[in-house]
Design an enzyme around this catalytic site. Structure first.
Site, mmCIF file in Angstrom:
data_model
loop_
_atom_site.group_PDB
_atom_site.id
_atom_site.type_symbol
_atom_site.label_atom_id
_atom_site.label_comp_id
_atom_site.label_asym_id
_atom_site.label_seq_id
_atom_site.Cartn_x
_atom_site.Cartn_y
_atom_site.Cartn_z
ATOM 1 N N GLU A 198 0.044 60.731 42.940
ATOM 2 C CA GLU A 198 1.383 61.057 42.851
ATOM 3 C C GLU A 198 2.226 60.778 41.534
ATOM 4 O O GLU A 198 1.697 59.735 41.021
ATOM 5 C CB GLU A 198 1.990 60.493 44.253
ATOM 6 C CG GLU A 198 3.478 60.884 44.129
ATOM 7 C CD GLU A 198 4.305 60.181 45.359
ATOM 8 O OE1 GLU A 198 5.202 60.848 45.866
ATOM 9 O OE2 GLU A 198 3.945 58.978 45.723
ATOM 10 N N LYS A 226 5.774 68.108 49.265
ATOM 11 C CA LYS A 226 5.690 66.822 50.267
ATOM 12 C C LYS A 226 6.683 67.047 51.288
ATOM 13 O O LYS A 226 7.960 67.246 51.088
ATOM 14 C CB LYS A 226 6.139 65.593 49.164
ATOM 15 C CG LYS A 226 6.212 64.287 49.934
ATOM 16 C CD LYS A 226 6.352 63.298 48.843
ATOM 17 C CE LYS A 226 6.371 61.864 49.561
ATOM 18 N NZ LYS A 226 6.327 60.633 48.470
ATOM 19 N N CYS A 273 1.753 60.382 49.577
ATOM 20 C CA CYS A 273 2.312 59.018 49.876
ATOM 21 C C CYS A 273 2.790 58.759 51.241
ATOM 22 O O CYS A 273 2.166 58.456 52.139
ATOM 23 C CB CYS A 273 3.025 58.877 48.530
ATOM 24 S SG CYS A 273 3.600 57.260 48.410
#
Length: 279
Positions: free
Chosen positions: A45, A114, A155
């Site tokens: 990321e 995301k 993440c």
């Protein structure tokens, strides 16, 4: 369809300067390809731009940025897929924390935005609000490389089991979890969450991470990330890792036979009781 897939997870110490990070990527690739020929290379990321100080303005990128031309050249040079875990990317006019896939032919494709944005406040620390900058992604995504079905996450997504349940039901072979984990939460939760996701999905999990001390090229401010990039097999066994909190890489050969053996021993897909809506 390939029975094996050689992959690499690259750990970076990115900063708030795209050119500096590109040099890191180029150096890491040269080092990896001295001794191996991975077909798929995963970066963490914020690999092209990492905001060091909370609240600093993030300049979003478009696919016309020169960095993507350079990455296309590198993908063609090494005949490999480069997966940029996330970059601040404008997609249809909105800024997302987005994954990008660069193919061996040099094609550059935004793939996954995301879903779960990192809006948290740890005890004794300043709040972090990713949603102040980025728009939420809307759906999971699966990419295909040499017949391998690869689910994408980024993440903070790792904490939301329902996303991984979607991928498990679609029988993906590998799930990507590029990250920039905080040290405090990394020490407590990183490995246990990743191994759990591999076990419950009965797939490989590859988590390329940011690791080390990041120093702003603009202000000199610093930030720490946990590192410990991991590649985990469907049984939950760690088959590759970068143990240090610094730049590095780990390479592993993924086996479809290993996936099949795990799923034959514990045939979870035949035992599911709850039905989820299709995506």
């Amino acid at each position: 369809m390939s029975s094996e897939l050689v992959v690499a997870a690259v750990q970076m110490t990115s900063v708030d300067d795209v050119e500096t990070n590109l040099k890191q990527i180029e150096t890491q690739l040269a080092e990896i390809f001295k001794n191996s020929q991975p077909r798929f290379v995963s970066f963490p990321e914020n690999c092209l731009y990492l905001r060091v100080a909370e609240g600093e303005k993030i300049e979003g990128l478009t696919l016309s940025h020169s960095a993507f031309s350079k990455l296309s050249e590198l993908a063609k040079k090494y005949n490999t897929h480069l997966h940029l875990g996330s970059v601040p990317l404008y997609v249809e006019g909105h800024l997302y924390n987005s994954s990008v896939l660069v193919t061996p032919s040099g094609e550059t494709l935004p793939t996954y935005q995301k879903l779960h944005l990192f809006d948290i406040q740890l005890e004794g620390q300043k709040p972090i609000r990713e949603s102040d900058v980025f728009r939420h992604g809307q759906k999971p995504n699966i990419i295909e490389v040499d017949g391998w079905r690869i689910g994408e996450a980024i993440c903070y997504d790792v904490r939301f089991a329902e996303l991984f349940s979607q991928y498990a039901r679609q029988e993906v072979d590998l799930i990507l979890l590029p990250a920039a984990f905080l040290v405090k939460t990394g020490e407590a939760h990183w490995e246990i969450l990743l191994r759990a996701r591999a076990i419950e999905s009965q797939s490989y999990v590859m988590a390329a991470a940011q690791g080390g001390t990041h120093q702003s090229t603009k202000t000199g401010a610093t930030r720490e990330t946990y590192g410990h990039s991991l590649i985990i097999d469907p049984w939950g066994t760690v088959v590759g890792q970068v143990a240090e909190r610094a730049q590095g890489a780990t390479v592993a050969k993924l086996s479809r036979e290993r996936i099949d053996k795990v799923r034959q021993q514990i045939p979870m897909k035949f035992h599911r009781r709850l039905q989820l809506p299709k995506v």
